[in-house]
Design a protein around this motif. Structure first.
Motif, mmCIF file in Angstrom:
data_model
loop_
_atom_site.group_PDB
_atom_site.id
_atom_site.type_symbol
_atom_site.label_atom_id
_atom_site.label_comp_id
_atom_site.label_asym_id
_atom_site.label_seq_id
_atom_site.Cartn_x
_atom_site.Cartn_y
_atom_site.Cartn_z
ATOM 1 N N ARG A 137 0.770 -1.290 -0.353
ATOM 2 C CA ARG A 137 -0.120 -0.013 -0.287
ATOM 3 C C ARG A 137 1.100 1.484 0.155
ATOM 4 N NH1 ARG A 137 -5.573 0.711 0.883
ATOM 5 N NH2 ARG A 137 -5.383 2.975 0.423
ATOM 6 N N TYR A 138 2.120 0.992 1.323
ATOM 7 C CA TYR A 138 2.535 2.538 0.763
ATOM 8 C C TYR A 138 3.464 2.714 -0.501
ATOM 9 C CZ TYR A 138 7.406 5.202 2.050
ATOM 10 O OH TYR A 138 8.062 6.036 1.763
ATOM 11 N N ASP A 139 3.269 1.679 -1.132
ATOM 12 C CA ASP A 139 4.074 1.862 -2.979
ATOM 13 C C ASP A 139 3.001 2.285 -3.950
ATOM 14 O OD1 ASP A 139 6.963 0.895 -1.989
ATOM 15 O OD2 ASP A 139 6.461 -1.151 -2.759
ATOM 16 N N ILE A 140 1.805 1.865 -3.644
ATOM 17 C CA ILE A 140 0.950 2.582 -4.088
ATOM 18 C C ILE A 140 0.693 3.682 -4.083
ATOM 19 C CG2 ILE A 140 -1.201 1.983 -4.917
ATOM 20 C CD1 ILE A 140 -0.687 -0.889 -4.574
ATOM 21 N N ASP A 141 0.422 4.216 -2.295
ATOM 22 C CA ASP A 141 0.214 5.558 -2.782
ATOM 23 C C ASP A 141 1.245 6.444 -2.613
ATOM 24 O OD1 ASP A 141 -2.330 4.957 -0.814
ATOM 25 O OD2 ASP A 141 -0.946 4.645 1.082
ATOM 26 N N GLU A 142 2.406 6.157 -2.760
ATOM 27 C CA GLU A 142 3.636 6.501 -3.356
ATOM 28 C C GLU A 142 3.681 7.266 -4.799
ATOM 29 O OE1 GLU A 142 6.544 8.726 -1.373
ATOM 30 O OE2 GLU A 142 5.004 8.122 -0.474
ATOM 31 N N MET A 143 3.514 6.256 -5.498
ATOM 32 C CA MET A 143 2.924 5.796 -7.216
ATOM 33 C C MET A 143 1.428 6.836 -6.705
ATOM 34 S SD MET A 143 3.476 2.855 -8.957
ATOM 35 C CE MET A 143 2.298 0.994 -7.645
ATOM 36 N N THR A 144 0.922 7.191 -6.318
ATOM 37 C CA THR A 144 -0.679 8.048 -6.158
ATOM 38 C C THR A 144 -0.080 9.341 -6.068
ATOM 39 O OG1 THR A 144 -1.962 6.433 -5.470
ATOM 40 C CG2 THR A 144 -2.831 8.368 -5.790
ATOM 41 N N ARG A 145 0.681 9.419 -4.876
ATOM 42 C CA ARG A 145 1.624 10.966 -4.814
ATOM 43 C C ARG A 145 1.863 12.115 -5.936
ATOM 44 N NH1 ARG A 145 1.695 11.740 0.568
ATOM 45 N NH2 ARG A 145 2.572 10.398 0.556
ATOM 46 N N LYS A 146 3.110 11.116 -6.799
ATOM 47 C CA LYS A 146 4.157 12.132 -7.895
ATOM 48 C C LYS A 146 2.542 11.939 -8.677
ATOM 49 C CE LYS A 146 8.114 8.966 -6.631
ATOM 50 N NZ LYS A 146 8.994 7.970 -7.155
ATOM 51 N N CYS A 147 1.974 10.919 -8.896
ATOM 52 C CA CYS A 147 0.643 11.390 -10.295
ATOM 53 C C CYS A 147 -0.285 12.912 -9.818
ATOM 54 C CB CYS A 147 -0.331 10.428 -10.498
ATOM 55 S SG CYS A 147 0.254 8.894 -11.280
ATOM 56 N N GLU B 81 0.162 15.083 -7.655
ATOM 57 C CA GLU B 81 1.762 16.106 -7.856
ATOM 58 C C GLU B 81 1.774 16.913 -9.272
ATOM 59 O OE1 GLU B 81 4.721 14.647 -5.270
ATOM 60 O OE2 GLU B 81 4.238 15.433 -3.978
ATOM 61 N N ASN B 82 1.455 15.387 -9.795
ATOM 62 C CA ASN B 82 1.789 16.004 -11.509
ATOM 63 C C ASN B 82 0.696 16.361 -12.189
ATOM 64 O OD1 ASN B 82 4.700 15.131 -12.290
ATOM 65 N ND2 ASN B 82 4.122 12.810 -11.817
ATOM 66 N N GLY B 83 -0.559 16.701 -11.348
ATOM 67 C CA GLY B 83 -1.346 17.254 -11.763
ATOM 68 C C GLY B 83 -2.609 15.895 -12.222
ATOM 69 N N ASP B 84 -2.202 14.836 -12.344
ATOM 70 C CA ASP B 84 -3.170 14.118 -12.508
ATOM 71 C C ASP B 84 -4.780 13.911 -11.699
ATOM 72 O OD1 ASP B 84 -1.962 13.388 -14.693
ATOM 73 O OD2 ASP B 84 -1.183 11.300 -13.069
ATOM 74 N N GLU B 85 -5.983 13.583 -12.212
ATOM 75 C CA GLU B 85 -6.712 13.750 -11.468
ATOM 76 C C GLU B 85 -7.115 12.919 -10.574
ATOM 77 O OE1 GLU B 85 -10.640 13.777 -13.955
ATOM 78 O OE2 GLU B 85 -10.415 15.395 -14.906
ATOM 79 N N MET B 86 -7.550 12.890 -9.075
ATOM 80 C CA MET B 86 -7.715 11.479 -8.479
ATOM 81 C C MET B 86 -8.851 10.687 -8.369
ATOM 82 S SD MET B 86 -7.231 10.697 -4.856
ATOM 83 C CE MET B 86 -7.166 12.275 -3.846
ATOM 84 N N GLY B 87 -9.595 10.365 -8.917
ATOM 85 C CA GLY B 87 -10.797 9.552 -10.010
ATOM 86 C C GLY B 87 -10.089 8.348 -10.194
ATOM 87 N N PRO B 88 -9.383 8.840 -11.299
ATOM 88 C CA PRO B 88 -8.996 7.777 -12.781
ATOM 89 C C PRO B 88 -7.228 7.253 -12.071
ATOM 90 C CG PRO B 88 -9.635 10.304 -13.431
ATOM 91 C CD PRO B 88 -9.655 9.994 -12.304
ATOM 92 N N THR B 89 -6.875 8.321 -11.155
ATOM 93 C CA THR B 89 -5.742 7.578 -10.506
ATOM 94 C C THR B 89 -5.326 6.855 -9.850
ATOM 95 O OG1 THR B 89 -4.437 9.739 -11.027
ATOM 96 C CG2 THR B 89 -3.091 8.243 -9.379
#
Length: 226
Positions: free
Chosen positions: A200-210, A212-220
């Motif tokens: 889960r930590y690894d997934i959350d870090e990938m989510t955070r980077k997305c 921060e790059n401006g990606d939308e929460m829902g699709p990410t």
């Protein structure tokens, strides 16, 4: 029951939130969360402090109870090094069951911290000692005429305030406390908990980077949290 020391070392790096989420997935009721506890020392809701270690449990009873067992020594003198002292105080008491002198002894014996299912006193002394302490609340009244220790290192039950359901804490279960709260990790769940926390930590870090790059929460989230 023995536990993988490498798994214990790995568990320590995760936050209480990470661990609680993992324990929910492992079927532990309410993720082992002990609701109603607050951090009072080394500071109130101190974000750079963490409590971690195996539970050393103390069951308290009313002082008038002469039938329950009496310990062979003062419970503060039996604290194992690196343990988290978990004191289970009887319900309905406005008195403290722990104070500054007890924390002085606990620190000398190498305790990792203290959790009080009830009340304690001497807030300033605890903060001066720098010992980690969580409790339900504080009191000006000492324990002497109200409550006493009965059994040491026995299973105790913690009642979650809002829902009235219990979490059983066994001696040796790992207790983790930080500014977000306290969670109890059953000994037989440590290794699987670490695996889930890391994933889960690894997934959350990938989510955070997305994000921060401006990606939308829902699709990410839909993409990464399959």
């Amino acid at each position: 029951m023995s536990v993988n020391l490498n798994a214990v070392k790995a568990l320590k790096k995760f936050a209480s939130c990470d661990i609680g989420d993992a324990l929910v997935r492992l079927g532990v009721p309410h993720g082992g969360y002990l609701s109603g506890l607050r951090m009072f020392s080394p500071g109130f809701m101190c974000t750079n402090s963490k409590l971690f270690g195996p539970a050393y449990t103390v069951r308290m009873v009313p002082a008038a109870d002469k039938k329950s067992p009496f310990p062979t020594k003062h419970f503060a003198d039996a604290i194992p090094k690196d343990s988290v002292v978990f004191v289970s105080q009887g319900k309905g008491l406005i008195s403290a069951c722990w104070g500054g002198l007890m924390s002085t002894r606990a620190k000398k014996l190498g305790a990792a911290g203290v959790i009080i299912d009830g009340r304690f006193r001497d807030v300033a002394e605890h903060q001066e000692l720098g010992i980690g302490l969580f409790a339900r609340g504080v009191s000006i009244l000492g324990s002497n005429t109200f409550t006493r220790s009965s059994e040491l290192n026995v299973p105790v039950r913690y009642t979650n305030t809002e829902i009235g359901e219990e979490v059983v804490i066994n001696p040796g279960d790992y207790l983790v406390g930080d500014a977000d709260g306290v969670v109890a990790v059953p000994l037989d769940k440590v290794e699987r908990c670490v695996d889930l926390c890391q994933k889960r930590y690894d997934i959350d870090e990938m989510t955070r980077k997305c994000l921060e790059n401006g990606d939308e929460m829902g699709p990410t989230i839909k993409k990464l949290r399959k």
